[in-house]
Design an enzyme around this catalytic site. Structure first.
Site, PDB file in Angstrom:
ATOM      1  N   GLY A 182       0.854  -1.200   0.000  1.00  0.00           N
ATOM      2  CA  GLY A 182       0.000   0.000   0.000  1.00  0.00           C
ATOM      3  C   GLY A 182       0.882   1.239   0.000  1.00  0.00           C
ATOM      4  N   ASP A 208       5.980  -5.026   5.588  1.00  0.00           N
ATOM      5  CA  ASP A 208       6.461  -6.390   5.903  1.00  0.00           C
ATOM      6  C   ASP A 208       6.435  -7.353   4.711  1.00  0.00           C
ATOM      7  OD1 ASP A 208       3.728  -6.273   6.080  1.00  0.00           O
ATOM      8  OD2 ASP A 208       3.564  -7.244   8.023  1.00  0.00           O
ATOM      9  N   GLY A 209       5.355  -7.333   3.915  1.00  0.00           N
ATOM     10  CA  GLY A 209       5.260  -8.254   2.778  1.00  0.00           C
ATOM     11  C   GLY A 209       6.334  -7.978   1.741  1.00  0.00           C
ATOM     12  N   THR A 210       6.458  -6.706   1.356  1.00  0.00           N
ATOM     13  CA  THR A 210       7.431  -6.308   0.328  1.00  0.00           C
ATOM     14  C   THR A 210       8.859  -6.569   0.804  1.00  0.00           C
ATOM     15  OG1 THR A 210       5.858  -4.580  -0.279  1.00  0.00           O
ATOM     16  CG2 THR A 210       8.083  -4.349  -1.137  1.00  0.00           C
ATOM     17  N   ASP A 247       0.973   2.279   9.105  1.00  0.00           N
ATOM     18  CA  ASP A 247       0.540   1.547  10.298  1.00  0.00           C
ATOM     19  C   ASP A 247       1.564   1.618  11.443  1.00  0.00           C
ATOM     20  OD1 ASP A 247      -1.543   0.792   8.683  1.00  0.00           O
ATOM     21  OD2 ASP A 247      -0.736  -1.192   8.241  1.00  0.00           O
ATOM     22  N   ARG A 305     -24.458  13.897  19.563  1.00  0.00           N
ATOM     23  CA  ARG A 305     -24.301  12.537  19.035  1.00  0.00           C
ATOM     24  C   ARG A 305     -23.017  11.876  19.529  1.00  0.00           C
ATOM     25  NH1 ARG A 305     -25.913  14.028  12.824  1.00  0.00           N
ATOM     26  NH2 ARG A 305     -28.110  13.482  13.008  1.00  0.00           N
ATOM     27  N   GLU A 312      -9.361  -0.424  12.790  1.00  0.00           N
ATOM     28  CA  GLU A 312     -10.110  -1.420  12.008  1.00  0.00           C
ATOM     29  C   GLU A 312      -9.966  -2.844  12.574  1.00  0.00           C
ATOM     30  OE1 GLU A 312      -8.429  -1.052   8.065  1.00  0.00           O
ATOM     31  OE2 GLU A 312      -6.403  -1.498   8.766  1.00  0.00           O
ATOM     32  N   HIS A 371      -8.960   5.341   2.945  1.00  0.00           N
ATOM     33  CA  HIS A 371      -7.740   5.705   2.216  1.00  0.00           C
ATOM     34  C   HIS A 371      -7.429   7.200   2.246  1.00  0.00           C
ATOM     35  CE1 HIS A 371      -8.633   1.653   0.949  1.00  0.00           C
ATOM     36  NE2 HIS A 371      -7.348   1.540   0.724  1.00  0.00           N
ATOM     37  N   GLN A 382      -6.581   8.550   4.731  1.00  0.00           N
ATOM     38  CA  GLN A 382      -5.415   8.583   5.634  1.00  0.00           C
ATOM     39  C   GLN A 382      -4.089   8.439   4.897  1.00  0.00           C
ATOM     40  OE1 GLN A 382      -6.513   6.004   9.351  1.00  0.00           O
ATOM     41  NE2 GLN A 382      -8.021   5.633   7.758  1.00  0.00           N
TER      42      GLN A 382
HETATM   43  O1  F6P Z   1      -0.943  -1.424   5.608  1.00  0.00           O
HETATM   44  C1  F6P Z   1      -1.443  -0.204   5.200  1.00  0.00           C
HETATM   45  C2  F6P Z   1      -2.936  -0.231   5.071  1.00  0.00           C
HETATM   46  O2  F6P Z   1      -3.358   1.079   4.732  1.00  0.00           O
HETATM   47  C3  F6P Z   1      -3.680  -0.756   6.297  1.00  0.00           C
HETATM   48  O3  F6P Z   1      -3.775   0.179   7.335  1.00  0.00           O
HETATM   49  C4  F6P Z   1      -4.997  -1.141   5.685  1.00  0.00           C
HETATM   50  O4  F6P Z   1      -5.628  -2.142   6.441  1.00  0.00           O
HETATM   51  C5  F6P Z   1      -4.603  -1.674   4.340  1.00  0.00           C
HETATM   52  O5  F6P Z   1      -3.339  -1.087   4.030  1.00  0.00           O
HETATM   53  C6  F6P Z   1      -5.565  -1.355   3.228  1.00  0.00           C
HETATM   54  O6  F6P Z   1      -5.159  -2.000   2.065  1.00  0.00           O
HETATM   55  P1  F6P Z   1      -5.699  -1.654   0.622  1.00  0.00           P
HETATM   56  O7  F6P Z   1      -4.984  -0.432   0.144  1.00  0.00           O
HETATM   57  O8  F6P Z   1      -5.366  -2.866  -0.171  1.00  0.00           O
HETATM   58  O9  F6P Z   1      -7.163  -1.412   0.722  1.00  0.00           O
END
Ligand code: F6P
Length: 362
Positions: A10, A116-118, A140, A175, A235, A285, A287
């Site tokens: 991401g 981490d994945g990359t 994150d 609210r 989330e 997104h 964020q």
């Molecule tokens: O790891 C970054 C992140 O933005 C997470 O916070 C979120 O859960 C995920 O990527 C969202 O992934 P995608 O861009 O595939 O919707």
């Protein structure tokens, strides 16, 4: 010398700032060097799809979020989805094809910017003899081998600003507003933005919550004539004995689970259990979008400079990192071993409690 860059996973604000700084620093340090950027992360390396990086085409990108190289969080070349002769989708290891491409282009060093994945794939390419340097990125902030990553501060700024905006409308209507934020299974964004944006309740994956404690906090505020409340929730947060809420499964992603929906679920529960109207907002997104914060631009420049230093010293197989506010490096083997979650003795958790913010567990 030929340096190749790629951005995977991401996107995170600060990637363009790293590309900008690496291009400038390395062209000054190694005047004969050439830079290329693979498009869409590892997919570009596999398909030999790249662009040359120059002072001209990297000009004006320092402040911009996103990545001019494009990114993908689907393309793990060690477990890649391809079509066989009959058109069936099968998974196979295509990493050697990518390595051949690197050789054909005479790439000496591969700089991999990712989470981490990359970075796990970066480690695997390093194991196969490629000269790799990793640069950690994620909004994150969940990479254990570095104090912080660029993207995180920008995300915290965006969430904080949104919490402030939501205060005025929540107050006008008496609210409860629930704000769901990213972070997967780590609550850093919620904790930092929750304190900075004066949330009344902060719910993070590291602490299972009890809805009765949230109701108690709302009643306490009601009794003080504070007839509105702001709740921030990661989330990946969940109730005691409850389940994590999954929004979708992306089959061809190495990390297929996308989280989302816990804010809405909690809103429905609270509307039944309190006298307030409840609304939930998922910042999603947003964020990750827009401009990179000045803090993250500086951090990116520091990572870029440390990366070029590692190239000069030919210290490959490492990831640049920040340790006690000093630039350092760690082996890619170690860099991807653990994720960083909020520990129960974290200073900010204690501060939140001391300020009377509910963390849902008491
Ligand atoms: O790891 C970054 C992140 O933005 C997470 O916070 C979120 O859960 C995920 O990527 C969202 O992934 P995608 O861009 O595939 O919707």
């Amino acid at each position: 010398m030929k340096i190749a860059l790629l951005t995977g996973g991401g996107d995170a604000p600060g990637l363009n700032a790293v590309i900008y700084a690496i291009t400038r620093i390395s062209l000054r340090k190694f005047p004969m060097c050439e830079l290329i950027g693979y498009k869409f992360g590892y997919r570009g390396m596999y398909k030999n799809n790249f662009l040359r990086l120059t002072l001209e085409n990297t000009s004006g990108i320092l402040n911009k979020g996103g990545t001019i190289l494009s990114s993908s969080n689907k393309d793990n070349l060690f477990d890649y989805l391809v079509e066989d002769e009959s058109g069936n989708k099968i998974r196979c290891d295509v990493s050697d094809i990518a390595i051949e491409n690197l050789k054909r282009e005479n790439v000496d060093v591969l700089i991999v910017m990712g989470g981490d994945g990359t970075l796990t794939s970066a480690r695997d390419f390093s194991r196969k003899g490629v000269n790799v340097i990793g640069v950690p990125k994620t909004i994150d902030n969940d990479l254990d081998s570095t104090d912080t990553t660029f993207g995180f501060d920008t995300a915290v700024n965006i969430v904080t600003e949104n919490l402030e905006r939501l205060h005025t409308t929540a107050e006008s209507h008496h609210r409860i507003i629930i704000v769901e934020v990213m972070g997967r299974n780590a609550g850093w964004i919620a904790l930092y933005a929750g304190i900075a944006g004066s949330a009344d309740v902060i719910l993070i994956p590291e602490i299972e919550y009890d809805i009765n404690n949230i109701i108690e906090k709302i009643s306490e505020r009601d009794s003080q004539d504070k007839n509105f409340s702001i709740i921030i929730i990661t989330e990946g947060a969940h109730e005691k004995n409850g389940k994590i809420v999954v929004s979708k499964i992306i089959d061809d992603s190495p990390d297929p689970i996308r989280l989302g929906g816990i804010g809405e679920k909690l809103a429905n529960q609270l509307e039944k259990l309190t006298d307030h109207e409840v609304r939930s907002v998922s910042l999603g997104h947003i964020q990750r979008g827009g401009d990179t914060s000045p803090h993250d631009r500086i951090l990116s420049a520091r990572y870029a400079n440390a990366t070029v230093d590692l190239i000069s010293q030919r210290k490959f197989g490492n990831m640049v990192c920040l340790k006690n506010n000093k630039m350092s490096y760690v082996s890619l083997e170690k860099a991807v071993e653990n994720q960083k979650f909020i520990k129960m003795d974290d200073e900010l958790l204690n501060i939140a409690r001391a300020m009377g913010i509910s963390l849902g567990d008491a």
